[in-house]
Every structure is written in structure tokens, then in C-alpha cells.
Design a protein around this motif. Structure first.
Motif, PDB file in Angstrom:
ATOM      1  N   MET A 219       1.003  -1.207   0.062  1.00 14.10           N
ATOM      2  CA  MET A 219      -0.070   0.091   0.053  1.00 14.10           C
ATOM      3  C   MET A 219       0.886   1.233  -0.078  1.00 14.10           C
ATOM      4  O   MET A 219       1.919   1.367   0.916  1.00 14.10           O
ATOM      5  CB  MET A 219      -1.049   0.012   1.281  1.00 14.10           C
ATOM      6  N   ASN A 220       0.496   2.297  -0.988  1.00 12.85           N
ATOM      7  CA  ASN A 220       1.110   3.568  -1.113  1.00 12.85           C
ATOM      8  C   ASN A 220       3.031   3.122  -1.261  1.00 12.85           C
ATOM      9  O   ASN A 220       3.686   3.931  -0.758  1.00 12.85           O
ATOM     10  CB  ASN A 220       1.065   4.239   0.143  1.00 12.85           C
ATOM     11  N   GLN A 225       1.634   6.578  -6.004  1.00 11.61           N
ATOM     12  CA  GLN A 225       0.559   6.262  -4.973  1.00 11.61           C
ATOM     13  C   GLN A 225       0.340   7.149  -4.296  1.00 11.61           C
ATOM     14  O   GLN A 225      -0.871   7.370  -3.600  1.00 11.61           O
ATOM     15  CB  GLN A 225       0.759   4.797  -4.794  1.00 11.61           C
ATOM     16  N   GLN A 226       1.327   7.732  -3.596  1.00 12.57           N
ATOM     17  CA  GLN A 226       1.277   8.634  -2.308  1.00 12.57           C
ATOM     18  C   GLN A 226       0.723   9.784  -2.697  1.00 12.57           C
ATOM     19  O   GLN A 226      -0.299  10.477  -2.196  1.00 12.57           O
ATOM     20  CB  GLN A 226       2.522   8.684  -1.766  1.00 12.57           C
ATOM     21  N   ARG A 227       1.123  10.144  -3.928  1.00 11.19           N
ATOM     22  CA  ARG A 227       0.583  11.544  -4.598  1.00 11.19           C
ATOM     23  C   ARG A 227      -0.941  11.620  -4.766  1.00 11.19           C
ATOM     24  O   ARG A 227      -1.659  12.448  -4.392  1.00 11.19           O
ATOM     25  CB  ARG A 227       1.199  11.856  -5.692  1.00 11.19           C
ATOM     26  N   GLU A 228      -1.338  10.421  -5.448  1.00 11.47           N
ATOM     27  CA  GLU A 228      -2.638  10.177  -5.841  1.00 11.47           C
ATOM     28  C   GLU A 228      -3.747   9.965  -4.291  1.00 11.47           C
ATOM     29  O   GLU A 228      -4.680  10.492  -4.393  1.00 11.47           O
ATOM     30  CB  GLU A 228      -2.974   8.888  -6.243  1.00 11.47           C
ATOM     31  N   THR A 229      -3.189   9.274  -3.377  1.00 16.30           N
ATOM     32  CA  THR A 229      -3.607   9.286  -2.106  1.00 16.30           C
ATOM     33  C   THR A 229      -3.921  10.793  -1.473  1.00 16.30           C
ATOM     34  O   THR A 229      -5.201  11.058  -1.082  1.00 16.30           O
ATOM     35  CB  THR A 229      -3.077   8.533  -1.100  1.00 16.30           C
ATOM     36  N   LYS A 230      -2.937  11.418  -1.622  1.00 20.46           N
ATOM     37  CA  LYS A 230      -3.257  12.905  -0.791  1.00 20.46           C
ATOM     38  C   LYS A 230      -4.032  13.589  -1.709  1.00 20.46           C
ATOM     39  O   LYS A 230      -4.803  14.335  -0.976  1.00 20.46           O
ATOM     40  CB  LYS A 230      -1.734  13.762  -1.042  1.00 20.46           C
ATOM     41  N   ARG A 231      -3.982  13.659  -3.212  1.00 21.05           N
ATOM     42  CA  ARG A 231      -5.037  14.226  -3.930  1.00 21.05           C
ATOM     43  C   ARG A 231      -6.431  14.004  -3.721  1.00 21.05           C
ATOM     44  O   ARG A 231      -7.404  14.980  -3.523  1.00 21.05           O
ATOM     45  CB  ARG A 231      -4.747  14.079  -5.239  1.00 21.05           C
ATOM     46  N   GLU A 232      -6.624  12.634  -3.481  1.00 25.52           N
ATOM     47  CA  GLU A 232      -8.141  12.224  -3.213  1.00 25.52           C
ATOM     48  C   GLU A 232      -8.396  12.698  -1.880  1.00 25.52           C
ATOM     49  O   GLU A 232      -9.763  13.103  -1.689  1.00 25.52           O
ATOM     50  CB  GLU A 232      -8.077  10.611  -3.187  1.00 25.52           C
ATOM     51  N   GLN A 233      -7.648  12.695  -0.847  1.00 25.65           N
ATOM     52  CA  GLN A 233      -7.930  13.080   0.408  1.00 25.65           C
ATOM     53  C   GLN A 233      -8.432  14.709   0.360  1.00 25.65           C
ATOM     54  O   GLN A 233      -9.213  15.288   0.990  1.00 25.65           O
ATOM     55  CB  GLN A 233      -6.837  13.087   1.571  1.00 25.65           C
ATOM     56  N   GLN A 236     -11.577  15.364  -0.998  1.00 24.84           N
ATOM     57  CA  GLN A 236     -12.584  14.731  -0.240  1.00 24.84           C
ATOM     58  C   GLN A 236     -13.208  15.851   0.666  1.00 24.84           C
ATOM     59  O   GLN A 236     -14.122  16.228   1.183  1.00 24.84           O
ATOM     60  CB  GLN A 236     -12.406  13.497   0.406  1.00 24.84           C
TER      61      GLN A 236
END
Length: 260
Positions: A219-220, A225-233, A236
Motif C-alpha cells: 500500500m502506497n 500512489q502516495q501523490r494520488e492518495t493525497k489528492r483524493e484526501q 474529499q
């Protein structure tokens, strides 16, 4: 405390003030073979320095005492296995510190009734010539000396234990072998496994742990993947912020006063 009888006991002959034990006939919700209710005396308020031998010495005047079991608090008494009771170097239970309760098991039922009728005015002692309790420097000296064990005695006990364990394992294995493929009177065949259930459980737990660890590592793992996770957060959070703004605006609009 209405069911208890008070029994004063002094530490030794030089003591001036007694300690009070509270005794009554043991009562069980479920019958236990090692502490039968009809032959067991329940003792509360046993002081830390009191030993099983001291209690046995106090109550033996009422009849032959079969066993004395002490616990931190009242509860179910699991009978100790032979290996637990014989071990000299490997204690399965930590020593009880502080006050405790005791179960005095007599060989005859009448002994319990005699114990409940013990005269409280008679002098009784925890520490006697026949059953002394070591205290103070002598106790600390004995505890210090007991820290140093004989390696040869430890090796002998371990070898004896492993010999008994191997014998029991071989016996269990032979019993399973004899049941393999045999049908009973109704035609059912008992399915047996020679593998250890404990080993199988350990293997299953190890596999689950490895799977969780692998999923956590994947995971991440990459930077994108880390950048995408931050953008999604962040997206939201912005969405939630806009929704909250609309709710507040609607509430303010509903509160406005319109006379015409």
C-alpha cells in the motif's frame, strides 16, 4: 459477612495482637472434584506471610486435612497437572502477594462442622515450633540462596519431562494409528490426523500475519500512489467543505424574516 465465623490467630507466642480469619463452609455453583463443598472450609483474610502448612497446622485439630489451596481471590480451582505439581524450577503460577483466600479440604465432612465450632478464645498461632514461618533477614537470606540453582538438577528435570512428553506423544500417535480407517458399529469411519493441531494453528496464524504484512508493504509503495492518495484526501475535504457551506447558507436563508 453474616455467614462467616471469626477466628483470631496470632503470629507466634510473642505476639500481643491477633489477626482475624473469617471462615465458613464452602459453597459451589458447580461441583468440583478437587474441592468438594461438603468437605471444604473457605477461609478469607489469609495474611501474606501465612503458608499452606500453617493453615493445615491450625485446622488439623478438627480432623485430617487432605489439601490446602490458596488463591488471590475466590474462583474456580483448576486441578494442577502432574507436571505442574512436580516441577521444582519452573513455576507455572506467580507467587501471591498480599492477602489471599484459602480452601481447606478435609478428608471427612464432620471436620468442617468441628472447624466452624472452634473456640475463638483459645490461643492459636501461625508460626509454631513444628511449623515455623521464616521472616526478616532469614527469609531474605533464604530467598537469595534459592536464586542459585543446581544446573545438573535442572538438566535432570528437563530430561525427565521430555521423556514423559515423548512417551505421551508416542502413545497418542499409536492410538490415532489404530483408529485410522476403522468403522464403528454404524459404519462411520473416524478420520484422524497425525499432525499436531497446535502446529497447524501456528502455521495458519503465521500465514495470515505474512499476508497482512505484505498488503501493508504494497500500500502506497510508489511515489505516484502516495501523490494520488493525497489528492483524493484533499478533494474529499474540499467536497465536504462545500457541502457544509451550502448547509449553513440554507440554514441562514430559512431564518430570515420576510413580513411581505
Amino acid at each position: 459477612m453474616n455467614d462467616f465465623k471469626c477466628l483470631p490467630v496470632k503470629f507466634d507466642e510473642e505476639s500481643t495482637h491477633p489477626h482475624f480469619l473469617y471462615i465458613k463452609k464452602h459453597q459451589l455453583r458447580q461441583n468440583e472434584a478437587n474441592v468438594p463443598a461438603e468437605r471444604t472450609l473457605f477461609v478469607v483474610g489469609v495474611p501474606p506471610y501465612c503458608t499452606d502448612e500453617s493453615l493445615k497446622n491450625i485446622f488439623k485439630v478438627n480432623g485430617d486435612v487432605a489439601a490446602v489451596c490458596t488463591r488471590r481471590k475466590p474462583g474456580s480451582l483448576r486441578p494442577a497437572s502432574p507436571d505442574e505439581s512436580k516441577s521444582e524450577f519452573f513455576a507455572t503460577q506467580s507467587p501471591i502477594r498480599g492477602y489471599k483466600v484459602a480452601y481447606v479440604v478435609f478428608r471427612e465432612e464432620s471436620s468442617v462442622e468441628r472447624a466452624l465450632r472452634m473456640n475463638p478464645t483459645l490461643e492459636r498461632y501461625f508460626s509454631t515450633v513444628e511449623c515455623p514461618i521464616v521472616m526478616g533477614i532469614r527469609k531474605w537470606k533464604r530467598q537469595y540462596e534459592n536464586r542459585w540453582i543446581d544446573p545438573e538438577a535442572v538438566r535432570t528435570e528437563i530430561e525427565d519431562y521430555m521423556a514423559r512428553f515423548d512417551e505421551e506423544t508416542a502413545k497418542t500417535r499409536s492410538e490415532l494409528e489404530s483408529l485410522r480407517g476403522q468403522a464403528d458399529d454404524e459404519g462411520w469411519v473416524t478420520v484422524t490426523s497425525l499432525r499436531s493441531n497446535h502446529t497447524e494453528r501456528n502455521r495458519g496464524a503465521l500465514k495470515r500475519e505474512k499476508k497482512k504484512k505484505k498488503e501493508k508493504e504494497l500500500m502506497n509503495f510508489y511515489q505516484f500512489q502516495q501523490r494520488e492518495t493525497k489528492r483524493e484526501q484533499i478533494a474529499q475535504l474540499r467536497k465536504k467543505f462545500e457541502e457544509d457551506k451550502q448547509k449553513i447558507a440554507a440554514m441562514k436563508e430559512a431564518r430570515k424574516f420576510r413580513p411581505y
